[in-house]
Design an enzyme around this catalytic site. Structure first.
Site, PDB file in Angstrom:
ATOM      1  N   THR A   1     116.056  35.013 102.470  1.00  0.00           N
ATOM      2  CA  THR A   1     116.515  36.391 102.422  1.00  0.00           C
ATOM      3  C   THR A   1     117.695  36.476 103.377  1.00  0.00           C
ATOM      4  O   THR A   1     117.604  35.997 104.514  1.00  0.00           O
ATOM      5  CB  THR A   1     115.415  37.357 102.912  1.00  0.00           C
ATOM      6  OG1 THR A   1     114.224  37.078 102.186  1.00  0.00           O
ATOM      7  CG2 THR A   1     115.834  38.803 102.697  1.00  0.00           C
TER       8      THR A   1
ATOM      9  N   ASP B   1     128.616  28.169  96.983  1.00  0.00           N
ATOM     10  CA  ASP B   1     127.469  27.915  96.101  1.00  0.00           C
ATOM     11  C   ASP B   1     127.856  28.128  94.641  1.00  0.00           C
ATOM     12  O   ASP B   1     127.477  27.350  93.764  1.00  0.00           O
ATOM     13  CB  ASP B   1     126.300  28.840  96.472  1.00  0.00           C
ATOM     14  CG  ASP B   1     125.810  28.578  97.891  1.00  0.00           C
ATOM     15  OD1 ASP B   1     125.878  27.412  98.319  1.00  0.00           O
ATOM     16  OD2 ASP B   1     125.390  29.540  98.555  1.00  0.00           O
TER      17      ASP B   1
HETATM   18  O1  RIB Z   1     125.995  29.645 101.177  1.00  0.00           O
HETATM   19  C1  RIB Z   1     125.607  30.935 101.518  1.00  0.00           C
HETATM   20  C2  RIB Z   1     124.200  30.970 101.991  1.00  0.00           C
HETATM   21  O2  RIB Z   1     124.104  30.258 103.192  1.00  0.00           O
HETATM   22  C3  RIB Z   1     123.671  32.354 102.282  1.00  0.00           C
HETATM   23  O3  RIB Z   1     123.083  32.971 101.178  1.00  0.00           O
HETATM   24  C4  RIB Z   1     122.713  32.137 103.416  1.00  0.00           C
HETATM   25  O4  RIB Z   1     121.385  32.139 102.996  1.00  0.00           O
HETATM   26  C5  RIB Z   1     123.125  30.813 104.025  1.00  0.00           C
HETATM   27  O5  RIB Z   1     122.094  29.923 104.123  1.00  0.00           O
END
Ligand code: RIB
Ligand code: NA
Length: 300
Positions: free
Chosen positions: A11, A241
């Site tokens: 979260t 991501d």
């Molecule tokens: O890469 C972004 C993510 O890195 C975020 O959502 C947070 O959880 C961190 O771990």
């Protein structure tokens, strides 16, 4: 095409402020919100929105956060059958401060640290049925190593997004199919080598992301920079991501590296225009609406 992500779920507790407090100082910020995050979950959601069949393996606690994390993954079409609910650790969290043009993050892995090498036994079938396995650095290193070994032995492709940065032995770099550090991470992984040296050493494997500049790799003959798309960001959390998931998706769809990185840059550019790591992540339909979307990007 089937992707399995073995990684973190968290979260995100996000605070927005224009003033950075100095050490020992208290300031008033603007906003607070929670959002779904964790690099593993983010990459799973991004790949699922882009049309891949995605499963995630990892761990959450038995707390309400864990329930919400799993529900969010399910709502995004991610298979959570390989997620363990552990009783001896809380669900993972990340504490994010958003400033005008940058952010800082403190990660508390908690349950994400409970993804131990021996837990792989519980999802070998899932790994074996995957076209690609994606890893990040928010679960223990020895688990990543065990998965890289397993996938290498069984001829399963792997993408390691080495974030946050930590050193990993050469042997594992050789075994992964794709490696995607940013500049900071690559400096930590390859301390004594220049960027050009390492790119040439790992052609079509090593992709170094350059933030607003795009990404660079070596195609076997020469270095190539694939420039990012210029946008006004709302929240850059999770841009990496989205980039990784989109790159993986495009490569599995048969696009060549330069086109896969262009596709990934476009997905990342869209993602930063929404709040939260997953807020702005595009679906394939949304990608196709963009003027920069190429007709040559044939997706099955
Ligand atoms: O890469 C972004 C993510 O890195 C975020 O959502 C947070 O959880 C961190 O771990
Ligand atoms: Na975002």
């Amino acid at each position: 095409m089937k992707i399995t992500v073995v990684g973190s779920m968290s979260t995100d507790f996000v605070v927005t402020t224009t003033i950075k407090p100095n050490q020992g100082e208290t300031v008033f910020g603007e906003k607070f919100a929670t959002a779904f995050g964790g690099k593993g979950a983010n990459q799973a959601v991004a790949a699922s929105r882009l049309g891949m069949e995605v499963a995630i393996a990892g761990a959450v606690g038995t707390d309400d956060f864990g329930v919400a994390i799993l529900n969010n993954l399910i709502e995004n079409g991610v298979d959570v059958a390989c997620v363990e609910r552990v009783t001896h650790a809380e669900s993972g969290s990340a504490h994010i401060v958003l400033y005008d043009n940058d952010n800082s993050i403190i990660v508390i892995p908690a349950a994400n640290n409970e993804v131990k090498p021996e837990t792989i036994k519980k999802f070998t079938q899932q790994l074996l049925s995957s076209d690609l396995v994606i890893l990040q650095n928010e679960i223990p290193q020895n688990t990543n190593e065990a998965i890289i070994d397993f996938c290498w032995e069984h001829g399963i492709k792997t993408l390691l997004n080495p974030a946050p940065a930590r050193f990993i032995a050469d042997e594992y770099i050789k075994k992964v199919t794709y490696l995607t550090p940013n500049e900071h991470e690559s400096a930590i992984m390859f301390p004594d080598q220049s960027r050009s040296e390492i790119l040439a050493k790992y052609p079509n494997k090593l992709v170094i992301t350059l933030g607003a500049m795009g990404a660079i790799y070596h195609d076997g003959k020469k270095e190539e920079i694939v420039p990012a798309f210029e946008v006004q960001p709302v929240d850059t959390t999770g841009a990496g991501d989205t980039f990784n998931a989109a790159m993986a998706t495009a490569l599995l769809q048969g696009l060549k590296m330069s086109e896969a990185l262009r596709f990934a840059n476009l997905a990342a550019a869209i993602s930063v225009q929404g709040f939260g790591a997953q807020g702005g992540m595009p679906t394939l339909e949304k990608m196709k609406e963009q003027s920069q979307y190429e007709k040559t990007w044939h997706f099955k």
